[in-house]
Scaffold this active site. Structure first.
Site, short mmCIF file in Angstrom:
data_model
loop_
_atom_site.label_atom_id
_atom_site.label_comp_id
_atom_site.label_asym_id
_atom_site.label_seq_id
_atom_site.Cartn_x
_atom_site.Cartn_y
_atom_site.Cartn_z
N GLY A 7 0.77 -1.24 0.00
CA GLY A 7 0.00 0.00 0.00
C GLY A 7 0.80 1.29 0.00
NE ARG A 60 -10.91 -14.78 -12.67
CZ ARG A 60 -9.73 -14.63 -12.06
NH1 ARG A 60 -9.53 -13.62 -11.27
NH2 ARG A 60 -8.77 -15.50 -12.24
CG MET A 85 -1.44 -8.23 -6.56
SD MET A 85 -0.70 -7.50 -8.03
CE MET A 85 0.24 -8.89 -8.60
CG ASN A 102 -4.20 -1.17 -12.51
OD1 ASN A 102 -4.01 -1.40 -11.31
ND2 ASN A 102 -3.55 -1.81 -13.47
CG HIS A 104 1.09 -2.50 -15.49
ND1 HIS A 104 0.78 -3.75 -15.00
CD2 HIS A 104 2.09 -2.67 -16.38
CE1 HIS A 104 1.57 -4.64 -15.57
NE2 HIS A 104 2.37 -4.01 -16.42
CD GLU A 138 -6.16 -5.45 -24.29
OE1 GLU A 138 -4.98 -5.70 -24.54
OE2 GLU A 138 -6.81 -4.55 -24.86
CG LEU A 139 -4.53 -8.29 -16.91
CD1 LEU A 139 -5.24 -7.89 -15.63
CD2 LEU A 139 -3.92 -9.66 -16.77
CG ASP A 140 -1.87 -5.09 -16.77
OD1 ASP A 140 -2.42 -4.52 -15.83
OD2 ASP A 140 -1.14 -6.10 -16.64
#
Ligand code: GRF
Length: 208
Positions: A7, A60, A85, A102, A104, A138-140
């Site tokens: 964090g 999920r 995560m 987010n 990254h 779409e992830l990242d």
């Protein structure tokens, strides 16, 4: 804010709220892991915390439904993923389209996924960094708001690079949150609009 770990990005936002450089009110911190340092950081500042252990859910979708209930009960203007995560379902990301960001640890679209610092070193990259982006299914892969760059030097290791990138994260994340809070930032039709103009693919560049 959603977290899973130490964090430090949460702390950067708490600090901004505390010293009034950020016009925000962090209304809740949710972690999918108990006993992480990020929860202690929030509690120290009297921010309500919630732990939802993903292992207690059959799917999920069930986990995301519970997560959504907790978030929506607080009606936040922005949902911030800071080292969270877990992969989110497309339904979840659609629900928060344009109001979830987010951070990254790479210069997206390079090095999506895990172990970004190791991969940047293995690839022989000379620059690396972090990206704040709007979250899409779409992830990242959502559109970039801001890139923060660091230079990779010959003596860099995975951990020295991670430390360098984190320092940049603590600058670009509060900046992006501030721009959103001041209504200078939005996502429209999958593009980032900043001060009324569409941003280039890499977003705003923050150089060292
Ligand atoms: C950061 O490197 C962030 O980019 C990644 O997870 C890490 C979280 O660090 N998504 P912290 O928990 O904010 O210290």
């Amino acid at each position: 804010m959603l977290i899973s770990g130490s964090g430090t990005n949460l702390q950067a936002l708490i600090d901004g709220q505390t010293n009034a450089s950020l016009p925000i009110n962090i209304c809740a911190v949710v972690s999918n892991k108990d006993h992480v340092q990020g929860l202690e950081r929030a509690q120290k500042h009297h921010i309500p915390t919630f732990v939802i252990d993903h292992k207690q859910f059959d799917s999920r979708a069930a986990f995301d439904t519970r997560l959504r209930e907790i978030i929506d009960a607080h009606a936040p203007e922005l949902v911030i993923l800071a080292g969270f995560m877990r992969i989110l379902t497309p339904e979840f990301t659609r629900h928060y389209a344009g109001r979830m960001i987010n951070i990254h640890p790479s210069l997206l679209p390079k090095h999506q996924g895990l172990h970004t610092h190791r991969r940047a070193l293995e690839a022989g990259d000379t620059v690396h960094g972090a990206t704040v982006h709007f979250v899409t299914a779409e992830l990242d892969g959502g559109p970039a708001i801001v890139h923060g760059q660091v230079t990779i030097t010959a003596d860099d290791t995975e951990s020295s690079l991670a430390a360098k990138v984190l320092r940049v994260e603590h600058q670009i994340f509060p900046w992006a949150v501030k721009m959103f809070a001041e209504k200078r930032l939005a996502m429209r039709e999958g593009k980032v609009i900043f001060d009324g103009d569409e941003l280039a693919q890499e977003g705003v560049e923050l150089k060292p």
